[in-house]
Design an enzyme around this catalytic site. Structure first.
Site, PDB file in Angstrom:
ATOM      1  N   TYR A   1       0.794  -1.233   0.000  1.00 29.87           N
ATOM      2  CA  TYR A   1       0.000   0.000   0.000  1.00 29.87           C
ATOM      3  C   TYR A   1       0.828   1.286   0.000  1.00 29.87           C
ATOM      4  O   TYR A   1       0.265   2.375  -0.012  1.00 29.87           O
ATOM      5  CB  TYR A   1      -0.954  -0.007   1.210  1.00 29.87           C
ATOM      6  CG  TYR A   1      -1.932  -1.155   1.166  1.00 29.87           C
ATOM      7  CD1 TYR A   1      -2.849  -1.265   0.126  1.00 29.87           C
ATOM      8  CD2 TYR A   1      -1.947  -2.138   2.149  1.00 29.87           C
ATOM      9  CE1 TYR A   1      -3.744  -2.320   0.061  1.00 29.87           C
ATOM     10  CE2 TYR A   1      -2.842  -3.204   2.098  1.00 29.87           C
ATOM     11  CZ  TYR A   1      -3.732  -3.283   1.056  1.00 29.87           C
ATOM     12  OH  TYR A   1      -4.625  -4.324   0.986  1.00 29.87           O
TER      13      TYR A   1
ATOM     14  N   HIS B   1      -8.732   1.839  -6.140  1.00 24.60           N
ATOM     15  CA  HIS B   1      -7.962   0.923  -5.290  1.00 24.60           C
ATOM     16  C   HIS B   1      -6.490   1.251  -5.438  1.00 24.60           C
ATOM     17  O   HIS B   1      -6.004   1.431  -6.566  1.00 24.60           O
ATOM     18  CB  HIS B   1      -8.209  -0.538  -5.688  1.00 24.60           C
ATOM     19  CG  HIS B   1      -9.640  -0.930  -5.515  1.00 24.60           C
ATOM     20  ND1 HIS B   1     -10.185  -1.163  -4.271  1.00 24.60           N
ATOM     21  CD2 HIS B   1     -10.636  -1.057  -6.408  1.00 24.60           C
ATOM     22  CE1 HIS B   1     -11.465  -1.447  -4.413  1.00 24.60           C
ATOM     23  NE2 HIS B   1     -11.772  -1.386  -5.698  1.00 24.60           N
TER      24      HIS B   1
END
Ligand code: CA2
Length: 147
Positions: A23, A100
């Site tokens: 991430y 995303h």
């Protein structure tokens, strides 16, 4: 001034503190600042929120029907499970962009299906935190802005 809701789901408050290999190291606060900077002077404002509770996201989408011109949403794990969120998004009439950070199609099979994609006008995945800025470009273009 038109408002764009940017809604973030479960565990995204941990961004920049865990699993940077997936991430990244950018925090959610960093992303909020970048989004606000991106729309400065364009006639748009962003209302940036995060919750770990599915019902909060549903409530915010309902609020957006009266308070927002567009929704950018990273539903996080609710992407793959929430019919309630899809039902709420289906009541919203403006542009919806699903974001995303990671490419969900390159990951585990259970992440390959998105309920939210059944409503989203645009889906951006795998661009990291820049995906939020690409989403802003897209919604402002869809709403007829100069950039
Ligand atoms: O890639 C994305 O943006 C996701 O929406 C992130 C979700 C995941 O469930 C989706 O499949 C894809 C998970 C968000 C969790 O965020 C964390 C951030 C830092 C540390 C731990 C979790």
């Amino acid at each position: 001034m038109k408002t764009i809701f940017i809604l973030n789901g479960s565990n995204l408050n941990l961004l920049g503190t865990r699993q940077p290999e997936i991430y990244g190291t950018t925090t959610l606060a960093d992303i909020e600042t970048a989004c606000a900077d991106h729309v400065a002077g364009t006639g748009f404002t962003v209302d940036f929120r995060q919750s770990n509770a599915e019902h909060a996201l549903v409530d915010w989408v309902q609020e957006a029907r009266h308070a927002a011109a567009a929704i950018i949403i990273n539903p996080a794990a609710f992407t793959h499970s929430s019919v309630a969120l899809l039902d709420a998004l289906n009541t919203f009439e403006g542009p919806v962009v699903e974001v995303h950070l990671s490419n969900i199609h390159k990951r585990e099979a259970f992440r390959h299906h998105s309920y939210v994609s059944l409503r989203a006008d645009t889906v951006i995945a795998g661009a990291g935190h820049s995906g939020y800025l690409y989403a802003l470009l897209q919604v402002t273009a869809m709403l007829g802005a100069a950039r």
